[in-house]
Design an enzyme around this catalytic site. Structure first.
Site, PDB file in Angstrom:
ATOM      1  N   HIS A   1       3.983  -0.084   0.696  1.00  0.00           N
ATOM      2  CA  HIS A   1       3.219   0.659  -0.314  1.00  0.00           C
ATOM      3  C   HIS A   1       3.794   0.305  -1.677  1.00  0.00           C
ATOM      4  CE1 HIS A   1       1.317   4.772  -1.570  1.00  0.00           C
ATOM      5  NE2 HIS A   1       1.331   3.917  -2.595  1.00  0.00           N
TER       6      HIS A   1
ATOM      7  N   HIS B   1       2.336  -1.325  -5.481  1.00  0.00           N
ATOM      8  CA  HIS B   1       1.263  -1.851  -6.340  1.00  0.00           C
ATOM      9  C   HIS B   1       1.876  -2.925  -7.233  1.00  0.00           C
ATOM     10  CE1 HIS B   1      -1.427   1.621  -5.386  1.00  0.00           C
ATOM     11  NE2 HIS B   1      -0.254   2.215  -5.192  1.00  0.00           N
TER      12      HIS B   1
ATOM     13  N   GLU C   1      -2.006  12.546  -1.265  1.00  0.00           N
ATOM     14  CA  GLU C   1      -0.959  12.465  -2.299  1.00  0.00           C
ATOM     15  C   GLU C   1      -1.124  13.731  -3.154  1.00  0.00           C
ATOM     16  OE1 GLU C   1      -1.496   9.256  -5.113  1.00  0.00           O
ATOM     17  OE2 GLU C   1       0.544   9.433  -5.932  1.00  0.00           O
TER      18      GLU C   1
ATOM     19  N   HIS D   1      -4.987   5.430   0.352  1.00  0.00           N
ATOM     20  CA  HIS D   1      -4.215   6.527  -0.226  1.00  0.00           C
ATOM     21  C   HIS D   1      -4.959   7.820   0.118  1.00  0.00           C
ATOM     22  CE1 HIS D   1      -2.247   3.467  -2.585  1.00  0.00           C
ATOM     23  NE2 HIS D   1      -1.609   4.321  -3.351  1.00  0.00           N
TER      24      HIS D   1
ATOM     25  N   ASP E   1       6.064   2.328  -4.400  1.00  0.00           N
ATOM     26  CA  ASP E   1       4.800   2.618  -5.100  1.00  0.00           C
ATOM     27  C   ASP E   1       4.673   1.795  -6.396  1.00  0.00           C
ATOM     28  OD1 ASP E   1       2.335   3.823  -5.266  1.00  0.00           O
ATOM     29  OD2 ASP E   1       3.057   5.810  -5.785  1.00  0.00           O
ATOM     30  N   ASP E   2       5.202   2.311  -7.497  1.00  0.00           N
ATOM     31  CA  ASP E   2       5.115   1.638  -8.804  1.00  0.00           C
ATOM     32  C   ASP E   2       6.513   1.651  -9.432  1.00  0.00           C
ATOM     33  OD1 ASP E   2       2.038   1.450  -9.089  1.00  0.00           O
ATOM     34  OD2 ASP E   2       2.395   3.558  -8.572  1.00  0.00           O
TER      35      ASP E   2
END
Ligand code: ADE
Ligand code: ZN
Length: 346
Positions: A28, A30, A211, A208, A289-290
């Site tokens: 996961h 991005h 969340e 997703h 994630d980011d």
């Protein structure tokens, strides 16, 4: 290593060394969320794009978020510096090098083509650039990779269908379809036709869900989109029937602890439900994630969550094993990595 251990104290230093040594898969992530401010400014200068922040420091200081949407507003703005094939290649290569330093051996990474095609960047530029960066850096750092095309759920489904059609000629470079962006108000059912079309191309499906959105969205991702993994899914714990469905189906959750705190899904790491999810027998994985926005790559997520939730060595090893089990690697490769983790656990 010197470690003052009492019977109840966890030796943080040796646990960190154990975490560093573990082979990991990241599922996961991005790619646009790995755009560090330094590279963003470099690309802005290269492409003559104006970033509405005066400096690297000012941009970093803007990384304080009230929720998912306030983050996405900054994330999409910064992503506008990505224009040429070389930009996408540089972005992907930088991520692979950084992930390899954390023991990542395999990464299944998201990209958001609609963020770029709306500015006139072609699908070919995006996919060829990312693919080149992943392949070159993957070979240099011995990391295998897969690409997941994410649809932006705040946009209409017709645009998602068009995006899939544009990506179809590059279908061999793409392993799965995904769904991201603003969750609440954009349920998975909005993308039923798009996911059916992507699955008909032979792509896997992930989404997703759970969340910020309710457990009902996780149900829809499973039942309507036929998602094989749920990205985040932390709100699933509110619905015992859903937990049972995820447990029995061995549906993995790609959990992102530092992201959840930065975006205020949990107010601090100690309050995160990752251990609760594990205790329910779910296939939980740890991801970043980011990471350029959330204060840490995958190694930092493991270390911080292990400390905050007082995870044991065997729970940490289980999380790393889960990351390979939940991947789209062939079974033989999954088994090989998992056996390596067994040996390290001792
Ligand atoms: N796009 C990038 N990061 C995201 C996240 N955490 N949730 C939804 N969409 C995203
Ligand atoms: Zn995400």
């Amino acid at each position: 290593m010197v470690c003052a251990l009492s019977s109840v104290e966890v030796c943080v230093e040796s646990l960190d060394a154990f975490i560093d040594s573990l082979p990991k898969a990241e599922l996961h992530l991005h790619l646009e969320g790995t755009l560090e401010p330094e590279l963003a400014f470099e690309l802005a200068a290269r492409n003559g794009v104006k970033l509405r922040f005066p400096s690297v420091e000012a941009l970093r200081q803007a990384y304080s978020f009230a929720d998912l949407q306030s983050f996405l507003d900054v994330y999409y703005r910064v992503a506008a510096v990505l224009v040429t094939e070389r930009d996408f290649r540089d972005l992907a290569a930088a991520y692979v090098a950084r992930a390899a330093a954390d023991g990542v051996k395999h990464a299944e990474v998201f990209f958001d083509p609609q963020t770029h095609t709306v500015r006139g960047v072609s699908m070919g530029t995006i996919v060829r650039g990312l693919q080149a960066g992943l392949t070159d850096a993957g070979a240099a750092h011995r990391v295998t990779t897969r690409l997941i095309l994410c649809l932006l759920r705040h946009l209409p489904e017709d645009e998602a269908l068009q995006t899939i059609d544009e990506a179809a000629p590059f279908g061999d470079a793409i392993t799965a379809i995904g769904l991201d962006s603003s969750e609440v108000g954009h349920p998975p059912s909005k993308f039923a036709r798009a996911f059916a079309r992507a699955r008909a191309l032979g792509w896997h499906a992930v989404a997703h869900a759970g969340e910020e959105g309710p457990p009902a969205y996780v149900w829809e991702a499973l039942e309507i989109l036929r998602a094989e993994r749920i990205d985040h899914g932390v709100r699933a714990l509110e619905d015992s029937a859903l937990v049972e469905r995820l447990r029995r189906g061995r549906v993995p959750l790609t959990v992102c602890p530092l992201s959840n705190v930065k975006l205020r899904v949990f107010d601090r790491l100690e309050a995160h439900n990752l251990k609760g999810l594990l205790d329910q027998g779910l296939v939980v994985t740890i991801n970043s994630d980011d990471p350029a926005y959330f204060g840490g790559y995958v190694g930092e997520n493991y270390r911080r969550v292990a400390e905050a939730l007082r995870l044991s060595r065997s729970e940490i090893a289980q999380l790393a094993r889960n990351s390979f089990a939940a991947s789209f690697l062939p079974d033989a490769e999954k088994r090989r990595w998992m056996a390596g983790i067994d040996r390290l656990e001792g």
